[in-house]
Scaffold this motif. Structure first.
Motif, short mmCIF file in Angstrom:
data_model
loop_
_atom_site.label_atom_id
_atom_site.label_comp_id
_atom_site.label_asym_id
_atom_site.label_seq_id
_atom_site.Cartn_x
_atom_site.Cartn_y
_atom_site.Cartn_z
N ARG A 182 -13.56 38.35 7.35
CA ARG A 182 -12.67 37.34 6.75
C ARG A 182 -12.55 37.55 5.25
N GLU A 235 -0.80 37.57 11.46
CA GLU A 235 -2.02 37.69 12.24
C GLU A 235 -1.83 38.50 13.52
N GLU A 236 -0.59 38.58 14.02
CA GLU A 236 -0.35 39.32 15.25
C GLU A 236 0.95 40.07 15.13
N GLU A 280 -5.39 37.55 17.06
CA GLU A 280 -5.86 37.65 15.67
C GLU A 280 -6.02 39.13 15.33
#
Length: 345
Positions: A155, A174-175, A55
């Motif tokens: 977030r 996300e990565e 993440e």
């Protein structure tokens, strides 16, 4: 704020800034497969580091939040405190109050900026880049703990950032994506060299290796008129003499029609001539030769290496798109190109 608390606050803010910078670069530079190996070996911090890589955008948001907080703290707390500490010294040497305050402010600002850049930014970044996996294992657990504590805020910030990207028709991830094609890998190698993750020698070898995935073997072909071959009806003595004359252990065999029909290693002759000299008299190059692999001139170098290794061969003939013989190529030359330098044919 008094001198003692100001110095303590400055040290803590610099350490905090260095921590977030190092954690950010460690997660960016760490090789995922090494983190997976460390997690499988149950090394301390490996699970947290691997989770952080999975993440990554959230972790980067956490690092940026921490860096921003520490930087603002240095500007709000440290710089005024240091200026206040220096102001009386400059006034004591005879500077007017306004001038002393201005000089104290400039010296304090320069000192804090220098400490922030060297101690809080450059040093931790260099350390994290030089040993990213070790840095990730060490820093990931406390960094993940910080991220968990401010996760709702992260977030929200990440959501705003992703919304801005989608508005610009950019798909957030996300990565870190792993490039699948040679061009993407070349860009990754170039960026790794720019960041100092690999040396110039490693960069050159990797770049040459990646180039061979798409580069055809045309430049490595030995022209047909330079091929060392023996007639198919050549006997053992003639084969050995040709091997010595050309300085090669492997010779191509040419049929009566002029076509190359196979490849022969001189040891095939020596193995039958030594124990059975009489039996070797009737052996010819055509009888001892093995079939020779034929490749197209547009075959990529990497694929040609794989084909030769699969056949356990060291030579291959090269043809053009119309089946005309262009020459031959050797495994040594192909491997030399893969490793970044072409050996002589």
């Amino acid at each position: 704020m008094g001198p003692g608390p100001a110095v303590i606050a400055t040290v803590l803010l610099l350490v905090g800034n260095a921590f977030f910078v190092a954690a950010e670069f460690a997660l960016l530079a760490a090789r995922r497969h090494r983190l997976e190996q460390a997690a499988a070996a149950r090394k301390r911090g490996a699970a947290s580091a691997l989770a952080g890589v999975r993440e990554l955008t959230l972790m980067l948001a956490g690092a940026q939040l921490g860096i921003t907080m520490c930087s603002l703290g240095l500007g709000v707390v440290s710089e005024p405190a240091f200026a206040a500490m220096l102001d009386p010294l400059f006034q004591a040497v005879g500077l007017p109050a306004a001038a002393g305050h201005a000089v104290a402010f400039a010296v304090a600002l320069s000192t804090i900026v220098l400490l922030h850049m060297v101690v809080g930014e450059m040093a931790p970044k260099s350390w994290a880049i030089s040993d990213p996996e070790r840095a990730a294992l060490l820093l990931a657990p406390p960094f993940r703990a910080f991220a968990r504590g401010v996760r709702p805020l992260l977030r929200a910030l990440n959501g705003i950032s992703n919304a801005a990207l989608r508005a610009a028709r950019i798909r957030p991830k996300e990565e870190v994506s792993i490039p699948k094609d040679a061009e993407g890998l070349r860009r990754l190698v170039g960026e790794s060299r720019r960041l100092g993750l690999i040396g110039s020698d490693e960069h050159d070898v990797l770049t040459a290796t990646l180039r061979t995935h798409t580069e055809p073997l045309a430049r490595l072909v030995v022209p047909a008129d330079r091929i060392d071959a023996v007639p198919a009806d050549a006997g053992p003595e003639e084969i050995v003499a040709a091997s010595r004359r050309h300085g090669r252990n492997r010779l191509l065999v040419r049929g009566a029609d002029g076509r190359l029909t196979g490849v022969l290693h001189v040891r095939e002759v020596l193995s039958i001539r030594a124990p059975h000299p009489v039996a070797a008299i009737g052996a010819t190059a055509g009888e001892l030769a093995a079939p020779v692999l034929t490749l197209s001139v547009d075959t990529p170098i990497q694929r040609a290496v794989a084909a030769l290794r699969e056949r356990r061969a060291s030579l291959a003939l090269v043809q053009d798109a119309h089946g005309r013989l262009l020459g031959m190529v050797g495994l040594d030359d192909l491997l030399g190109s893969v490793l970044g330098g072409t050996q002589a044919a």
